[in-house]
Motif scaffolding. Structure first.
Motif, short mmCIF file in Angstrom:
data_model
loop_
_atom_site.label_atom_id
_atom_site.label_comp_id
_atom_site.label_asym_id
_atom_site.label_seq_id
_atom_site.Cartn_x
_atom_site.Cartn_y
_atom_site.Cartn_z
N ASP A 20 -27.18 -6.21 6.50
CA ASP A 20 -27.72 -7.51 6.93
C ASP A 20 -26.62 -8.56 6.80
OD1 ASP A 20 -28.96 -9.96 7.28
OD2 ASP A 20 -30.69 -9.49 6.01
N VAL A 21 -26.05 -8.99 7.92
CA VAL A 21 -24.90 -9.91 7.85
C VAL A 21 -25.29 -11.28 7.31
CG1 VAL A 21 -23.62 -8.78 9.70
CG2 VAL A 21 -25.20 -10.65 10.26
N GLU A 22 -26.56 -11.64 7.38
CA GLU A 22 -26.98 -12.94 6.89
C GLU A 22 -27.18 -12.97 5.38
OE1 GLU A 22 -26.81 -15.40 8.83
OE2 GLU A 22 -26.65 -14.31 10.72
N ASN A 23 -27.48 -11.83 4.78
CA ASN A 23 -27.84 -11.83 3.37
C ASN A 23 -27.03 -10.89 2.48
OD1 ASN A 23 -30.25 -13.67 3.47
ND2 ASN A 23 -30.94 -12.12 4.92
N ASP A 24 -26.44 -9.86 3.06
CA ASP A 24 -25.67 -8.93 2.24
C ASP A 24 -24.29 -9.50 1.92
OD1 ASP A 24 -27.24 -6.63 1.48
OD2 ASP A 24 -27.44 -6.24 3.62
N ARG A 25 -23.59 -8.83 1.00
CA ARG A 25 -22.35 -9.37 0.45
C ARG A 25 -21.20 -8.37 0.59
NH1 ARG A 25 -24.27 -13.61 -2.90
NH2 ARG A 25 -26.33 -14.11 -2.06
N ILE A 26 -19.99 -8.89 0.58
CA ILE A 26 -18.79 -8.06 0.59
C ILE A 26 -18.48 -7.60 -0.83
CG2 ILE A 26 -16.29 -8.07 0.98
CD1 ILE A 26 -16.79 -10.07 3.26
N VAL A 27 -18.23 -6.29 -0.99
CA VAL A 27 -17.83 -5.77 -2.30
C VAL A 27 -16.38 -5.31 -2.31
CG1 VAL A 27 -20.17 -5.16 -2.98
CG2 VAL A 27 -18.76 -3.47 -1.80
N SER A 28 -15.84 -5.01 -1.15
CA SER A 28 -14.41 -4.72 -1.05
C SER A 28 -13.95 -5.03 0.37
CB SER A 28 -14.09 -3.26 -1.41
OG SER A 28 -14.56 -2.38 -0.42
N ALA A 29 -12.66 -5.29 0.51
CA ALA A 29 -12.10 -5.60 1.82
C ALA A 29 -10.63 -5.21 1.83
CB ALA A 29 -12.25 -7.09 2.14
N ALA A 30 -10.12 -5.04 3.03
CA ALA A 30 -8.70 -4.70 3.17
C ALA A 30 -8.16 -5.24 4.48
CB ALA A 30 -8.48 -3.19 3.09
N LEU A 31 -6.90 -5.64 4.45
CA LEU A 31 -6.17 -6.03 5.65
C LEU A 31 -4.93 -5.16 5.72
CD1 LEU A 31 -5.81 -8.04 8.05
CD2 LEU A 31 -4.34 -9.36 6.52
N VAL A 32 -4.75 -4.48 6.85
CA VAL A 32 -3.61 -3.61 7.07
C VAL A 32 -2.77 -4.19 8.20
CG1 VAL A 32 -2.87 -1.31 7.81
CG2 VAL A 32 -4.83 -1.56 6.26
N VAL A 33 -1.47 -4.32 7.98
CA VAL A 33 -0.56 -4.86 8.98
C VAL A 33 0.51 -3.83 9.28
CG1 VAL A 33 1.05 -6.72 9.56
CG2 VAL A 33 -0.98 -7.21 8.15
N GLN A 34 0.72 -3.56 10.57
CA GLN A 34 1.74 -2.59 10.99
C GLN A 34 2.56 -3.20 12.12
OE1 GLN A 34 0.49 1.11 12.91
NE2 GLN A 34 1.73 2.26 11.45
N ASP A 35 3.86 -3.28 11.93
CA ASP A 35 4.71 -3.98 12.90
C ASP A 35 4.94 -3.18 14.18
OD1 ASP A 35 5.01 -6.25 11.32
OD2 ASP A 35 6.63 -5.33 10.17
N THR A 36 5.01 -1.87 14.06
CA THR A 36 5.15 -1.00 15.24
C THR A 36 4.45 0.31 14.93
OG1 THR A 36 7.26 -0.06 14.47
CG2 THR A 36 7.38 -1.97 15.94
N ALA A 37 4.13 1.05 15.97
CA ALA A 37 3.50 2.35 15.77
C ALA A 37 4.39 3.23 14.91
CB ALA A 37 3.24 3.01 17.13
N GLY A 38 3.80 3.85 13.90
CA GLY A 38 4.54 4.74 13.02
C GLY A 38 5.21 4.06 11.85
N ALA A 39 5.27 2.73 11.85
CA ALA A 39 5.90 2.01 10.74
C ALA A 39 5.01 2.06 9.51
CB ALA A 39 6.17 0.56 11.14
#
Length: 241
Positions: A20-39
């Motif tokens: 439920d996007v209106e009431n539930d909460r985030i318990v973990s998150a991640a952001l992944v950044v890759q400059d080029t394929a295979g990097a």
């Protein structure tokens, strides 16, 4: 010049207390950044003490218990600030953001920012500059007649992408990113002439059409389900009178 799907991409994913996007909460998150394929990807991770009980059904999916989150998770307010700041940096750098089922993760993040920061995602990330690539929407449009489920696990199997730890936010984010690269290569004839910004605009219409189709299927099946056509972020619900 290499195509966009071989170049810089970022990916964002969350694990939550429910759906439920209106009431539930985030318990973990991640952001992944890759400059080029295979990097080698650069990974930012967050573990959150949501301040509410984590249902057993949610723990069964991602393995994060109340006890673990209370002992090792951080308070939501600073985490949401850091996530929004890094997403804003990706947008400012012109790096497309891969989000599997974007209306879920981005809307939930928006609601957490409103809840804990009296802010919103739009205050951090200019909607006019945000470029999202949603592997679920892309796959359903590009290969619309393929039968079967289209969860991230299913897409990874179909596009031969490794997913060793499903429902770990960092693993899911990286897998979604690799699925988008694989989609780009498989459907290069249809995608290579489109910029990520053009694809973002097209996905808005594609998702709406997919939502209408699913809504019609629910109606035929006698199920009282509502499918929101908004993408990549659902509008804020009006306050109760």
């Amino acid at each position: 010049m290499s195509c966009w799907y071989e170049g810089p991409l970022a990916a964002f994913d969350t694990e939550t207390t429910g759906v439920d996007v209106e009431n539930d909460r985030i318990v973990s998150a991640a952001l992944v950044v890759q400059d080029t394929a295979g990097a080698r990807p650069r990974v930012s991770r967050w573990l959150v003490n949501p301040g509410v009980p984590v249902p057993e059904a949610a723990t069964a999916v991602h393995g994060l218990t109340d006890d673990h989150l209370q002992r090792t998770g951080r308070w939501p307010a600073p985490v949401m600030y850091e996530i929004a700041e890094l997403l804003a940096e990706q947008t400012a750098a012109g790096r497309p953001l891969v989000v599997m089922n974007a209306p879920f993760d981005l809307t939930l993040l928006d609601r957490e920012l409103r809840r804990h920061r009296a802010s919103s995602l739009a205050r951090w990330v200019d909607p006019g500059a945000l470029v999202v690539l949603d592997p679920r929407v892309l796959d359903k449009h590009l290969d619309r007649y393929r039968k079967g489920r289209r969860t991230l696990t299913d897409l990874c199997a179909h596009y031969d992408v490794s997913l060793a730890e499903a429902h770990d936010a960092a693993a899911d984010a990286l897998a979604a990113l690799e699925v988008v690269r694989a989609l780009g290569r498989r459907f290069a004839a249809r995608l290579e002439r489109l910029s990520p910004g053009e694809l973002h605009t097209l996905q808005t219409g594609w998702h709406a059409a997919q939502a209408r189709g699913l809504q019609a299927w629910f109606a035929r099946s006698g199920q009282e389900e509502t499918v929101d056509p908004a993408w990549p972020l659902r509008p804020e619900l009006p306050a109760a009178a």
